[in-house]
Design a protein around this motif. Structure first.
Motif, PDB file in Angstrom:
ATOM      1  N   CYS A 227       0.870  -1.179   0.000  1.00  0.00           N
ATOM      2  CA  CYS A 227       0.000   0.000   0.000  1.00  0.00           C
ATOM      3  C   CYS A 227       0.902   1.223   0.000  1.00  0.00           C
ATOM      4  O   CYS A 227       1.795   1.344   0.851  1.00  0.00           O
ATOM      5  N   VAL A 228       0.688   2.111  -0.947  1.00  0.00           N
ATOM      6  CA  VAL A 228       1.558   3.271  -1.153  1.00  0.00           C
ATOM      7  C   VAL A 228       0.733   4.545  -1.044  1.00  0.00           C
ATOM      8  O   VAL A 228      -0.416   4.578  -1.499  1.00  0.00           O
ATOM      9  N   CYS A 229       1.298   5.581  -0.464  1.00  0.00           N
ATOM     10  CA  CYS A 229       0.636   6.887  -0.480  1.00  0.00           C
ATOM     11  C   CYS A 229       1.671   7.970  -0.681  1.00  0.00           C
ATOM     12  O   CYS A 229       2.875   7.743  -0.520  1.00  0.00           O
ATOM     13  N   VAL A 230       1.202   9.153  -1.048  1.00  0.00           N
ATOM     14  CA  VAL A 230       2.060  10.325  -1.200  1.00  0.00           C
ATOM     15  C   VAL A 230       1.671  11.323  -0.125  1.00  0.00           C
ATOM     16  O   VAL A 230       0.509  11.743  -0.050  1.00  0.00           O
ATOM     17  N   CYS A 231       2.615  11.690   0.719  1.00  0.00           N
ATOM     18  CA  CYS A 231       2.392  12.703   1.751  1.00  0.00           C
ATOM     19  C   CYS A 231       2.992  14.029   1.298  1.00  0.00           C
ATOM     20  O   CYS A 231       3.928  14.055   0.481  1.00  0.00           O
ATOM     21  N   ASP A 232       2.503  15.128   1.847  1.00  0.00           N
ATOM     22  CA  ASP A 232       2.955  16.453   1.426  1.00  0.00           C
ATOM     23  C   ASP A 232       4.397  16.738   1.819  1.00  0.00           C
ATOM     24  O   ASP A 232       5.115  17.424   1.108  1.00  0.00           O
ATOM     25  N   ASN A 233       4.807  16.219   2.977  1.00  0.00           N
ATOM     26  CA  ASN A 233       6.134  16.535   3.513  1.00  0.00           C
ATOM     27  C   ASN A 233       6.551  15.450   4.498  1.00  0.00           C
ATOM     28  O   ASN A 233       5.772  14.530   4.812  1.00  0.00           O
ATOM     29  N   MET A 234       7.774  15.546   5.023  1.00  0.00           N
ATOM     30  CA  MET A 234       8.293  14.532   5.932  1.00  0.00           C
ATOM     31  C   MET A 234       7.514  14.489   7.240  1.00  0.00           C
ATOM     32  O   MET A 234       7.312  13.409   7.814  1.00  0.00           O
ATOM     33  N   GLU A 235       7.061  15.630   7.732  1.00  0.00           N
ATOM     34  CA  GLU A 235       6.303  15.640   8.980  1.00  0.00           C
ATOM     35  C   GLU A 235       5.022  14.815   8.831  1.00  0.00           C
ATOM     36  O   GLU A 235       4.695  13.981   9.691  1.00  0.00           O
ATOM     37  N   GLU A 236       4.311  15.024   7.748  1.00  0.00           N
ATOM     38  CA  GLU A 236       3.087  14.257   7.502  1.00  0.00           C
ATOM     39  C   GLU A 236       3.403  12.775   7.303  1.00  0.00           C
ATOM     40  O   GLU A 236       2.678  11.894   7.789  1.00  0.00           O
ATOM     41  N   ALA A 237       4.505  12.494   6.602  1.00  0.00           N
ATOM     42  CA  ALA A 237       4.903  11.106   6.355  1.00  0.00           C
ATOM     43  C   ALA A 237       5.255  10.391   7.651  1.00  0.00           C
ATOM     44  O   ALA A 237       4.904   9.219   7.851  1.00  0.00           O
ATOM     45  N   GLU A 238       5.954  11.073   8.547  1.00  0.00           N
ATOM     46  CA  GLU A 238       6.342  10.445   9.814  1.00  0.00           C
ATOM     47  C   GLU A 238       5.129  10.181  10.697  1.00  0.00           C
ATOM     48  O   GLU A 238       5.071   9.165  11.399  1.00  0.00           O
ATOM     49  N   CYS A 239       4.139  11.071  10.661  1.00  0.00           N
ATOM     50  CA  CYS A 239       2.891  10.834  11.403  1.00  0.00           C
ATOM     51  C   CYS A 239       2.159   9.617  10.838  1.00  0.00           C
ATOM     52  O   CYS A 239       1.632   8.788  11.588  1.00  0.00           O
ATOM     53  N   MET A 240       2.121   9.504   9.508  1.00  0.00           N
ATOM     54  CA  MET A 240       1.484   8.357   8.873  1.00  0.00           C
ATOM     55  C   MET A 240       2.227   7.071   9.244  1.00  0.00           C
ATOM     56  O   MET A 240       1.601   6.052   9.581  1.00  0.00           O
ATOM     57  N   ARG A 241       3.550   7.112   9.202  1.00  0.00           N
ATOM     58  CA  ARG A 241       4.342   5.930   9.557  1.00  0.00           C
ATOM     59  C   ARG A 241       4.054   5.492  10.982  1.00  0.00           C
ATOM     60  O   ARG A 241       3.878   4.297  11.254  1.00  0.00           O
ATOM     61  N   GLU A 242       3.997   6.444  11.893  1.00  0.00           N
ATOM     62  CA  GLU A 242       3.732   6.119  13.300  1.00  0.00           C
ATOM     63  C   GLU A 242       2.369   5.434  13.462  1.00  0.00           C
ATOM     64  O   GLU A 242       2.240   4.452  14.195  1.00  0.00           O
ATOM     65  N   GLU A 243       1.362   5.941  12.766  1.00  0.00           N
ATOM     66  CA  GLU A 243       0.029   5.346  12.857  1.00  0.00           C
ATOM     67  C   GLU A 243       0.020   3.937  12.275  1.00  0.00           C
ATOM     68  O   GLU A 243      -0.588   3.017  12.847  1.00  0.00           O
ATOM     69  N   LEU A 244       0.695   3.746  11.159  1.00  0.00           N
ATOM     70  CA  LEU A 244       0.716   2.426  10.529  1.00  0.00           C
ATOM     71  C   LEU A 244       1.534   1.434  11.350  1.00  0.00           C
ATOM     72  O   LEU A 244       1.228   0.234  11.370  1.00  0.00           O
TER      73      LEU A 244
END
Length: 612
Positions: A227-244
């Motif tokens: 499952c792949v997604c595109v986040c706006d920036n690293m901060e958003e990506a790190e929040c997504m990673r933490e949730e997953l």
């Protein structure tokens, strides 16, 4: 058949991925997927190539606007890398009327510089070893961890979509765990589904993780999944990673992040995410990609504005139809959509259900501009009044009554219409979000659309689906076999009939013997349309809920105050704990379906509660 099927069926022709050469052993990638069809008129008229060199017209931060010419003609396809005479490099993103947009990848550029295409393409590294990582558009890690020891495959980032001969129409369910989606608007593996959300920040933060946790599902081909997604920036990506990571699914996920805040960089990251998933398709696996499509909207409108300025500078006036409004099945749209459709088509049609391989499913998201809904409603209602006034051979008094009815309808929506009404301004194109007419355009080329409504409680974000204005383009093929075996498709049809019956006859109980003998209580059925974010339901829970709402005499739901989501959840647990529920679980584990005997046991168990 295959992903992007709706757009393919509309005979749109696009050639993507073909450029001036090949990169590092990659083949030249140009194909016409309709060799037996006549070319569309608007495609045959490509811009004439200038005898002058291609030069830079404007530099807008990291985005460069160029005019086609010698060295970089309009036949060069998106994804090609280019060199500027001053030494900088970039990637071609899009053309319109001989005007191109290029994202700078290295160096700086000045207006007036010449630019030339190279024989190389932007490429993205992709492999199973890069799951559980945050990457840039080239597939290079951004998370501080090293590169995997096993070399990854290199793929064209802006690849062409697969032709019809490479696709199959034998679909499998993409099971999301969101009940309203899975039975009302089911998604098939290899489809492009458009989600229209209500709040960009909350939807991406709270709803996207549910879709990133999707598993392979029944009848999966057996290869790796991602499952792949595109986040706006690293901060958003790190929040997504933490949730997953909390959900235990991070090792099957990958996040792409634009290298810079530029819209061009975002478009490159979007195409890289799809290219990454395409590797899993080729490896007989399943790839699911979540995309915020707004950067493509912004990029197109920017280059369209500049192309318009070029036309005006040459004394070429725009076609008046470009600004005209028309009505299509109750929706007000702009008439001129063909050019922009080609750009969308090149991405949307990369969804695929591939013969002898796996699939790529695209879950695109858009959010309407604030004020756009009200503007659109006023336009539609005002158009309705104009049409009433044009009706021949009826008395003016009758027309006046009809107009007053429309005005009352508008007033109920908080909108003023009529000769003295002040027109509501259309949101500026620079405003966040996407105009509704462009969303409607995208609905016509995707494989279905899901319209979400604001949650009942904003403090607890949820999935809330509008099943009456959402549209799936697959039937039972996209349903999980277990849901199909309990008649989920019939429940949806009964809901559509029941809504009309409720509006016209003011009763929520469906009529007898329409689809089958069992009547549907609409208030029960609509309980499943809202589901808290972060609480996906397994298929056994979904089957249980559908069985409960299908019984119009279900005592726990019929009693005063009992028709609630809380009651439904409580009795669902009770049903699953029963002998009937255990039989359902065993059937699904063994065959992915619910047997007739188990369905009868469920009905008997629910009936036993009535009058108890």
């Amino acid at each position: 058949g295959g992903g992007g099927g709706a757009s393919v069926r509309r005979r749109a022709v696009a050639e993507v991925g073909q450029g001036t050469g090949a990169s590092a052993g990659l083949p030249d990638m140009g194909i016409d997927i309709f060799p037996d069809m006549e070319k569309q008129d608007d495609q045959a008229e490509e811009p004439e190539e200038s005898p002058d060199p291609s030069i830079v017209m404007q530099v807008m931060g990291e985005l460069v606007i160029v005019r086609n010419g010698q060295g970089l003609g309009a036949s060069v396809k998106p994804g090609a890398t280019v060199r500027f005479i001053g030494g900088a490099s970039g990637v071609l993103l899009v053309w319109k009327e001989g005007i191109g947009a290029i994202q700078i990848t290295e160096g700086s550029v000045s207006a007036g510089e010449e630019v030339q295409a190279t024989t190389e393409w932007l490429t993205t590294s992709a492999s199973s070893m890069l799951r559980g990582r945050i990457l840039d558009c080239t597939g290079s890690p951004l998370d501080g961890r090293g590169v995997p020891p096993v070399p990854a495959e290199t793929r064209m980032t802006f690849a062409e979509f697969k032709g019809m001969s490479e696709r199959t129409n034998q679909y499998r369910a993409l099971f999301t765990g969101v009940l309203a989606v899975d039975f009302c608007v089911p998604v098939g593996r290899g489809q492009t589904m458009l989600f229209q959300g209500t709040n960009r920040k909350n939807d991406k933060k709270l709803l996207w993780p549910d879709l990133m946790a999707i598993k392979a599902g029944p009848d999966a081909p057996g290869g790796p999944t991602v499952c792949v997604c595109v986040c706006d920036n690293m901060e958003e990506a790190e929040c997504m990673r933490e949730e997953l990571q909390k959900r235990g699914c991070w090792e099957n996920c990958t996040i792409f992040v634009p290298s810079t805040p530029s819209i061009g960089s975002a478009v490159m990251a979007m195409n890289a995410a799809v290219a990454f998933a395409e590797q899993f398709n080729d490896d007989d696996g399943e790839g699911t990609v979540l995309l915020d499509l707004e950067p493509m909207h912004k990029l197109w409108n920017l280059i369209a504005e500049i192309a318009g300025e070029e036309r005006r500078a040459k004394g070429v006036m725009a076609n008046p139809a470009d600004e005209a409004w028309t009505e299509m099945e109750g929706t007000v749209l702009r008439e001129s959509i063909a050019e922009r459709r080609k750009m969308w088509f090149a991405l949307i049609s990369r969804a695929t259900n591939t013969k002898g391989a796996g699939s790529v499913s695209l879950l695109g998201w858009l959010w309407e501009q604030k004020g756009g809904l009200e503007h659109r409603k006023q336009k539609a209602l005002q158009l309705k009044i104009e049409q009433i006034n044009k009706i021949p051979r009826i008395a003016d008094a009758v027309k006046e009554k009809m107009v007053e009815k429309v005005k009352a309808e508008a007033a109920a929506e908080g909108i003023v219409v009529g000769d003295d009404a002040q027109a509501l301004a259309e949101p500026d194109l620079e405003a966040p979000g996407v105009p509704n007419w462009e969303i409607e355009e995208l609905k016509s080329i995707t494989d279905g659309h899901i319209l979400l409504l604001p949650p009942s409680e904003e403090s607890t974000w949820s999935w809330k689906l509008d099943p009456y204005n959402s549209l799936p383009r697959l039937g039972t093929d996209a349903l999980h076999p277990a849901l199909c075996s309990v008649g989920a498709h019939k429940i949806r049809l009964k809901m559509l009939q029941g809504r009309d019956r409720a509006n016209m006859l003011h009763t929520t109980l469906g009529s007898e013997n329409t689809i089958d003998a069992q009547r549907l209580e609409l208030t029960f059925a609509e309980l499943v349309l809202e589901q808290p974010a972060g609480q996906p339901l397994d298929v056994e829970e979904q089957v249980s809920r559908l069985a409960l709402i299908s019984d119009p005499d279900c005592e726990p739901l019929r009693r005063p105050g009992g028709c609630s989501a809380a009651t439904l959840a409580e009795v669902c647990d009770r049903l699953l704990a029963s002998e009937a529920g255990q039989r359902v679980k065993a059937d699904i584990a063994a065959t992915t379906e619910v047997s007739e005997e188990a369905r009868e046991l469920l009905a008997q168990e629910i009936e036993s509660w009535n009058g108890a």
